[in-house]
Structures are given as structure tokens and as C-alpha cells.
Design a protein around this motif. Structure first.
Motif, short mmCIF file in Angstrom:
data_model
loop_
_atom_site.label_atom_id
_atom_site.label_comp_id
_atom_site.label_asym_id
_atom_site.label_seq_id
_atom_site.Cartn_x
_atom_site.Cartn_y
_atom_site.Cartn_z
N ARG A 46 43.95 35.18 33.20
CA ARG A 46 45.00 35.90 32.46
C ARG A 46 44.40 37.05 31.65
O ARG A 46 45.00 38.13 31.53
N LEU A 47 43.21 36.81 31.11
CA LEU A 47 42.53 37.87 30.35
C LEU A 47 42.20 39.06 31.25
O LEU A 47 42.43 40.22 30.89
N TYR A 48 41.67 38.75 32.45
CA TYR A 48 41.36 39.82 33.40
C TYR A 48 42.64 40.50 33.91
O TYR A 48 42.63 41.69 34.24
N THR A 49 43.73 39.73 33.97
CA THR A 49 45.02 40.33 34.38
C THR A 49 45.46 41.38 33.36
O THR A 49 45.89 42.48 33.72
N THR A 50 45.34 41.02 32.09
CA THR A 50 45.68 41.98 31.03
C THR A 50 44.80 43.22 31.11
O THR A 50 45.28 44.35 30.97
N LYS A 51 43.52 43.00 31.38
CA LYS A 51 42.58 44.11 31.50
C LYS A 51 42.93 44.98 32.72
O LYS A 51 42.90 46.22 32.65
N PHE A 52 43.27 44.31 33.83
CA PHE A 52 43.63 45.03 35.05
C PHE A 52 44.88 45.89 34.85
O PHE A 52 44.96 47.02 35.36
N LEU A 53 45.84 45.37 34.11
CA LEU A 53 47.09 46.10 33.87
C LEU A 53 46.87 47.34 33.01
O LEU A 53 47.74 48.22 32.94
N SER A 94 43.58 48.99 33.15
CA SER A 94 42.59 49.84 33.83
C SER A 94 42.93 50.10 35.29
O SER A 94 42.59 51.15 35.83
N TYR A 95 43.56 49.11 35.94
CA TYR A 95 43.84 49.15 37.38
C TYR A 95 42.56 49.35 38.19
O TYR A 95 42.57 49.98 39.26
N LEU A 96 41.46 48.78 37.70
CA LEU A 96 40.18 48.88 38.40
C LEU A 96 40.06 47.75 39.43
O LEU A 96 40.51 46.62 39.20
N LYS A 97 39.43 48.06 40.55
CA LYS A 97 39.25 47.07 41.62
C LYS A 97 38.39 45.91 41.15
O LYS A 97 38.63 44.75 41.56
N ASP A 98 37.41 46.17 40.31
CA ASP A 98 36.52 45.10 39.82
C ASP A 98 37.31 44.06 39.03
O ASP A 98 37.08 42.84 39.18
N ASP A 99 38.23 44.52 38.19
CA ASP A 99 39.05 43.59 37.41
C ASP A 99 39.95 42.78 38.33
O ASP A 99 40.16 41.56 38.10
N LEU A 100 40.49 43.42 39.36
CA LEU A 100 41.34 42.70 40.33
C LEU A 100 40.53 41.63 41.05
O LEU A 100 41.01 40.50 41.25
N ASN A 101 39.31 41.98 41.44
CA ASN A 101 38.45 41.00 42.13
C ASN A 101 38.15 39.80 41.24
O ASN A 101 38.10 38.65 41.73
N GLU A 102 37.94 40.05 39.96
CA GLU A 102 37.71 38.95 39.02
C GLU A 102 38.91 38.02 38.96
O GLU A 102 38.76 36.79 38.93
N ILE A 103 40.10 38.58 38.94
CA ILE A 103 41.32 37.76 38.91
C ILE A 103 41.39 36.90 40.17
O ILE A 103 41.64 35.68 40.10
N GLN A 104 41.18 37.55 41.33
CA GLN A 104 41.28 36.83 42.60
C GLN A 104 40.24 35.71 42.67
O GLN A 104 40.55 34.59 43.12
#
Length: 318
Positions: free
Chosen positions: A161-168, A170-180
Motif C-alpha cells: 500500500r505504501l508503494y501504491t501511494t508512492k506509485f500514484l 511518481s508513476y515510476l515503473k520501479d514503484d509498480l514493480n515493487e507493488i507487484q
């Protein structure tokens, strides 16, 4: 004098027409410049909206873009020369694309917000509640090993959830990969826990948790798709169309400038010709008048002398 008057009238008419054309082209240049200036304001509005997608920013865009359309419509009426009229028509078509793409982005933002509010936020809270219930059940059953594993699952989900907030943000691929990665690890851990649990109630709650995690994961994936599509629309439908409109406006101005550079020397040359011919004809008339002023009195004097001599001879004869 008649030749001078006729030439002057024709030439001055041509000069007047040249100045009229020059003035009209200057006005057309101003209209093309207004389109460029208004589009710059709209581009700033789009940038502000993308960083802060609020209804207020969207309203600002609509107001300023209506000004752009108004200036293009005015240019369409004023600019009648065929090649430039075609450019104005292209401007109008691209303006329609620009506006359509902006509201497409607005629609995508709304879809993204709906997923965040109705899926990620609600299901994030729901998953935590299920995990807490299952954790309480393990503690009641004194299944401390499963309780420890579930605590790790809960920790991983909080990180997701923390990485989801960060992704929303930054929209960075690295943050998305962390969520996945976190969500995939969650599913594996939950499956391991579920395989070692005998209580049907806990199994049911684990199934529900896994289902909501899948919905959560699909929501994250859908947001990633929306952002990818939105970036394409921003690049191709907003940035590129905006650059095309700026180029079309500049092409109109350059076309007018080229014609002005042609008309200007022609008018200047015509003015010089009128000036030179007027001086030549005026000097010719002056010389002619001076010559006549000498010839006519002398001729009259000669005639008077002849008449006087004849008259004296006549009286002598009498």
C-alpha cells in the motif's frame, strides 16, 4: 497635364491598393500571432491541470481554449488567400483534436480516481480488516506459527500500500514493480498458510482476502494501463498537436511576411516612379510654358510691327 493626371490617378490607385493589402496582411499576421499567444496560455493551463487535475483548472482550460477557437474563427473569415486559408482550416481541425484529447485525459483521470477511491482505498482497508480478523483467530487458537506468518503477510501488504501511494505520485515503473512483487509474495504466503489451516472459517476468510488482493492488484494494473494510455495521449494528442498548431500559425505568418516583402518594394518602386515622372512632366510643362511665354509675345510683336508698317504705307499711299 492630361497624361500626368491619368498616370497619377492610375498609379495612386495601385499604391492605395498595395497599402490596403499590406494593412490587411498585417492584420492577418496579428490574428495568427493571437492564435499562438492564446495557445501558449492553453498549454500552461494543460500543464497546471496535469499537475493539479481539479475542476477549476479544467474550467480555466475551457475558457482559454474558447478564446483560441474564437481567434481561429476570426482568422478564417479574414484570411481568404487560398494557401493560407488551407492552413487556417488545418488549425481549426487540430484545435478540435486538441480539445478532444484534453477531455479524454480528463476522463482518464476520473477513471483513475474512481479506481483509487472505490477499489484501492476500500479494498485496502477491507484486506487489512480481514488480516486482523484472521490474526485474532490464530491467536485464539494459539496457532502462533501461522500467526507469525500472517503478521509477515500483513507487513508485506502495508508495504504494498505504501508503494501504491508512492506509485500514484511518481508513476515510476520501479514503484509498480515493487507493488507487484509484494502482492505476488502475499499470494504465495497466504497459500502456504491456507494449506496448513484446518479451520473452515479461517480458510473462507483467507479465500476472501486473496480475492480482494486480486481485485486490488487488478486495480493497480488498470491504473498503470490508464497512465500509459494517458501519456500517449499527452505526447501525441496534446504536445504534438500543440506543436503542429504553433507551426501552422508560424507558417501563416511567414507566408504573409513573404508576400509583404514582395508588395513593399513594389509600392516603394511605384511611389518613386510617380515622383520621378511627376518631376519630369512638371519640368516639361514649365519649360513649355516658358518657351511659349517668349514665342507668343514675340510673334504678337512681329504681327503688330507688320500691321503698323502696312498701315503707315497705306496712309502714305492716301
Amino acid at each position: 497635364i492630361t497624361i500626368l493626371a491619368s498616370y497619377s490617378i492610375i498609379s495612386i490607385t495601385k499604391v492605395s491598393d498595395g497599402f490596403s493589402q499590406y494593412r490587411k496582411m498585417a492584420r492577418n499576421t496579428v490574428l495568427a500571432g493571437q492564435v499562438q499567444s492564446n495557445m501558449l496560455t492553453v498549454s500552461i493551463n494543460v500543464k497546471d491541470y496535469l499537475s493539479n487535475p481539479t475542476e477549476e483548472e479544467s474550467e480555466k482550460f475551457s475558457q482559454n481554449f474558447n478564446t483560441v477557437i474564437k481567434s481561429i474563427e476570426e482568422a478564417k473569415v479574414e484570411i481568404q488567400e487560398e494557401s493560407r486559408a488551407t492552413l487556417v482550416k488545418e488549425l481549426l481541425n487540430n484545435a478540435a483534436k486538441y480539445k478532444s484529447n484534453f477531455f479524454l485525459i480528463s476522463s482518464m483521470n476520473q477513471e483513475r480516481d474512481d479506481i483509487i477511491n472505490q477499489n484501492l482505498e476500500e479494498n485496502g482497508i477491507r484486506i487489512e480488516q480481514y488480516l486482523n480478523k484472521i490474526l485474532d483467530a490464530f491467536n485464539e487458537n494459539t496457532d502462533f506459527q501461522s500467526s507469525l506468518k500472517l503478521a509477515e503477510v500483513k507487513n508485506e501488504f502495508l508495504l504494498a500500500r505504501l508503494y501504491t501511494t508512492k506509485f500514484l505520485q511518481s508513476y515510476l515503473k520501479d514503484d509498480l514493480n515493487e507493488i507487484q512483487n509484494k502482492l505476488e509474495l502475499l499470494n504465495k504466503q497466504l497459500k502456504e498458510i491456507q494449506d496448513n489451516v484446518q479451520d473452515s472459517s479461517i480458510k473462507s476468510q483467507l479465500n476472501l482476502t486473496k480475492r480482494f488482493i486480486l481485485i486490488y492488484q487488478n486495480g493497480v494494473n488498470k491504473i498503470e494501463e490508464i497512465i500509459s494510455e494517458r501519456n500517449i495521449v499527452i505526447n501525441d494528442g496534446i504536445t504534438q498537436v500543440g506543436l503542429t498548431m504553433a507551426k501552422l500559425s508560424e507558417d501563416i505568418k511567414l507566408s504573409i511576411k513573404k508576400e509583404q516583402e514582395k508588395i513593399g518594394p513594389e509600392v516603394a518602386s511605384l511611389n518613386k516612379s510617380i515622383y520621378n515622372l511627376t518631376i519630369i512632366i512638371s519640368l516639361s510643362i514649365l519649360i513649355f510654358i516658358i518657351a511659349i511665354s517668349f514665342i507668343i509675345p514675340r510673334n504678337i510683336s512681329n504681327l503688330i510691327d507688320t500691321f503698323q508698317s502696312g498701315l503707315i504705307d497705306f496712309f502714305k499711299y492716301l
